[in-house]
Design an enzyme around this catalytic site. Structure first.
Site, PDB file in Angstrom:
ATOM      1  NE  ARG A  17      -2.331  -1.395   3.433  1.00 14.14           N
ATOM      2  CZ  ARG A  17      -2.835  -1.305   4.669  1.00 14.14           C
ATOM      3  NH1 ARG A  17      -4.041  -0.792   4.845  1.00 14.14           N
ATOM      4  NH2 ARG A  17      -2.148  -1.719   5.712  1.00 14.14           N
ATOM      5  CG  ASN A  35      -4.089  -4.453   2.923  1.00 10.98           C
ATOM      6  OD1 ASN A  35      -3.564  -4.366   1.817  1.00 10.98           O
ATOM      7  ND2 ASN A  35      -3.391  -4.499   4.042  1.00 10.98           N
TER       8      ASN A  35
END
Length: 754
Positions: A17, A35
């Site tokens: 990320r 996520n």
């Protein structure tokens, strides 16, 4: 234009990320990354070409620890985002992504540990997005701090600033802590009395007790290790005595690759393996000079030693303090699983360790160190134990299954395999289910998998052996969940594991060679020297080593002399008299007359040869005779490719004829070196003879015998261009692969996943 992009694979807990965030900023995109239960989801708004360039750059240059399995991009209705953000993880459906393994400490974090000007100087739990515990601290997924055992620690102001800074490598690092907000080490004696908690000198104190000859129970981030000075004979012998491990080799923790290279000649593959993100124990065979301590005390009778480098901050700081090789073996007592809880360790290891180094990080999934070896000549990778850094995900699975399948593996070296979604999960090595504590961990791990994925198994796969604890537990679960129960023969599961690893189920014909110590056969005999043919989506047993007597149950695997007794003829009576008392021989001859249980085990043939040559009559650990036998192989003479007769005119192979021929060579005064060379060539010739007989060019090999690197090298050298050989590479060839093989059998042979 707005696009939705998704990635699945090892994309959580690897800095994916923050990597996407910074890349989106670079390309001037707006949107978010998060996520979810499937992996990573991105929504990005920007010019079509910029978004696609962004997408391709992620695929081509992902974060170092990421393994992308699938990806997709699609245009969605335009949305006017005000910036690009990392959103809190969401989970709206059941989990459907690989689980992230533990990673060895990275070079950046190692440098910080040793930098007196860095705030993490001497802080042993230093991690970042590129390293640290993952599976060992995971309670749930998606991989966010709240779903790990680190949730109890609140990041301090400095750590929070790192966590929120896009340019920092701890940007969104879920395991981020420091000495102000993290975990604390504690040195204690056997009474639990605290001796030190001072991080500035605790490793100096620990180092001194080790130098004084003490045994330290060290809680690492995946479980306890028992450590002592690898140069101290008395300390090593004390550890052996206390742990009830008289001969089994210990692993050695080296402080640096430089010192490893001073002691060993290592190849590029071994060097890379020692320092990669897995950082397993690597079995090294080439000592540069004879070292009596290493050979006689750490690895008695062997020419190979398991070596590892520091893979956590705790081990790094200890190694930096001492700068010497340390014994670092699993923290348990004989037969029990690796320990991870402070209280339990103080109770169980009270008579083993002199001191305890503990901390307050809760280890949710304890794991032993993985163990890997490369064959000397052809550098064939052989996994001896698949655990920390490798478990629990498997990335070679490409099929789809409509059913949830649970495979419970074997009895020795147990693992479980679970297929609840698009991925197969194979647990870390659990151990021998004869031991109650191992059985408890086995059942607990099974329950955890079911809870984590919120799935009940529709199909339950068990070994065909009616008395295996894994099989009995599987029968209980099938009743509890009303699951369809399937029994998979042990050696067929071994064969299927290689077929699955190398996607050989779409091949026309494959010969399966499965050699191990024991397994329940479909005729109720003990198999272990098997030849199978995979053809037309079916597996058929097409040959085996001729049966000989299986004596005294499990005792036979502990006493190689019993295998020799079972295979010997009357000409060997004088030799047997040197290995048994008269009373023992009388008793066993009575048993032989009445015995009905037979075996085809090549593992027991290895034992018989080891006993016949005077290498080993009594095993002190599993497989000792076979390991010692391999270590007595000096060289294999390809110019004089001699082998023993093995009854070519018969459907099956005669182990008795091989033993008789070896005994004749002994009587002629033929050297042990020559006999072992002929024996290994015999085994290789048998495999290619069976392949020729079945008119098969593809050969898949599995079972514990194929942990013998000399045999593996020999087969690779002899195959030429005529044959293709396939070995277990993602899994160990031993019984750890049974659960995966059961799964492959169910999906491809029984077609139970459709």
């Amino acid at each position: 234009m707005t696009f939705e992009i998704s990635f699945s694979g090892q994309v959580q807990g690897v800095g994916f990320r923050p990597f996407v965030f910074n890349l989106a900023k670079k390309h001037g995109l707006k949107g978010f990354v998060s996520n979810n239960e499937n992996g990573v989801i991105i929504q990005a708004t920007g010019c079509d070409n910029l978004v696609h360039q962004f997408y391709q750059e992620i695929i081509l240059k992902p974060p170092p620890l990421a393994l992308i399995k699938d990806q997709s991009i699609k245009q969605i209705p335009d949305f006017n985002f005000d910036s690009f953000k990392i959103l809190k993880s969401s989970k709206s459906e059941k989990l459907n992504l690989p689980l992230t393994p533990d990673f060895a400490i990275c070079k950046d974090c190692q440098s910080e540990l040793l930098d007196q000007n860095n705030k993490r100087f001497n802080y042993p739990f230093t991690t970042c997005v590129n390293c640290g515990p993952r599976w060992s601290v995971t309670k749930n997924f998606p991989f966010d701090r709240a779903n790990t055992t680190l949730a109890e620690k609140v990041m301090c102001e400095n750590c929070t600033a790192e966590y929120e800074a896009p340019s920092n490598r701890r940007f969104h690092s879920q395991t981020n802590t420091c000495s102000d907000c993290g975990f604390q080490l504690c040195l204690a004696d056997t009474n639990g009395e605290i001796l030190s908690t001072n991080v500035s000198n605790i490793f100096t104190e620990i180092g001194q007790v080790i130098l004084d000859g003490a045994i330290l129970a060290l809680k690492n981030t995946s479980g306890f290790l028992l450590c002592c000075d690898a140069r101290n004979k008395e300390a090593i012998q004390n550890l052996r005595k206390r742990k009830r491990r008289p001969n089994k080799p210990f692993a050695i923790l080296y402080p640096s690759l430089t010192l490893v290279k001073e002691h060993f000649k290592i190849c590029d593959e071994e060097e890379q393996l020692l320092g990669n993100s897995v950082s397993p124990v690597v079995i090294l065979s080439h000592l540069k000079s004879k070292n009596d301590l290493l050979l006689n005390h750490i690895a008695p009778g062997l020419k190979q030693i398991g070596v590892m480098l520091p893979y956590t901050g705790i081990l790094k700081l200890l190694s930096e303090t001492l700068q010497i090789p340390l014994v670092a073996t699993s923290g348990n007592i004989h037969g029990s699983p690796i320990l991870s809880e402070n209280g339990v360790a103080f109770g169980e290891l009270i008579g083993v360790a002199d001191f305890f180094l503990v901390h307050d990080l809760n280890i949710f999934n304890p794991q032993d160190d993985s163990v890997i070896k490369y064959s000397s000549k052809n550098k064939q990778k052989i996994i001896f134990r698949r655990s920390r850094g490798l478990a629990p995900s498997y990335f070679g699975f490409k099929e789809k299954s409509k059913k949830t399948i649970l495979a419970l593996g074997a009895h020795l070296k147990s693992t479980i395999a679970f297929l609840p979604n698009d991925h197969i999960y194979v647990s870390q090595y659990l151990g021998n289910l004869d031991h109650f504590e191992v059985y408890q961990r086995f059942t607990k791990t099974t329950s955890y998998f079911l809870e984590l994925f919120e799935q009940r198994p529709e199909l339950l796969l068990i070994d065909a052996h009616p008395a295996y604890q894994s099989s009995l537990f599987g029968k209980e679960l099938s009743k509890k969940f009303n699951s369809h129960l399937i029994k998979v023969q042990h050696h067929i599961a071994h064969f299927a594991s290689v077929l699955g690893e190398h996607t050989l189920f779409d091949h026309d014909r494959v010969l399966g060679v499965v050699w191990d110590g024991t397994g329940f056969g479909s005729d109720a005999q003990i198999w272990g020297g098997e030849f199978f043919l995979y053809e037309n989506k079916e597996i058929e047993r097409v040959g085996h080593f001729e049966y000989f007597n299986w004596l005294a149950g499990d005792k036979m695997s502990l006493e190689p002399r019993l295998s020799l007794l079972s295979l010997a003829d009357e000409t060997m009576s004088d030799l047997l008299a040197t290995k048994f008392t008269n009373e023992e021989l009388k008793l066993y001859h009575v048993i032989l007359k009445k015995n009905q249980l037979k075996t085809s085990s090549v593992g027991r043939l290895f034992d018989a040869v080891a006993s016949l040559l005077g290498i080993c009559d009594l095993n002190s650990y599993v497989g000792e005779a076979a390991i010692l036998l391999e270590n007595n192989i000096v060289s294999l003479d390809f110019d004089k490719e001699e082998f023993y007769p093995f009854k070519k005119n018969s459907k099956n192979i005669s182990p008795k004829l091989i033993i008789k021929s070896i005994f004749k060579d002994l009587q002629k005064g033929i050297s042990q070196e020559k006999i072992l060379s002929k024996f290994m060539f015999t085994l290789a010739k048998i495999i290619f003879y069976m392949a020729e007989k079945q008119k098969v060019k593809e050969i898949a090999l599995s079972g514990g015998v194929f942990q013998n690197a000399s045999l593996v090298d020999l087969l690779i050298d002899l195959k030429g261009k005529e044959y293709n050989l396939y070995f277990n590479e993602s899994f160990s060839p031993n019984d750890e692969n049974i659960s995966f093989g059961q799964m492959m059998y169910a999906l491809h042979i029984e077609k139970l996943g459709s």
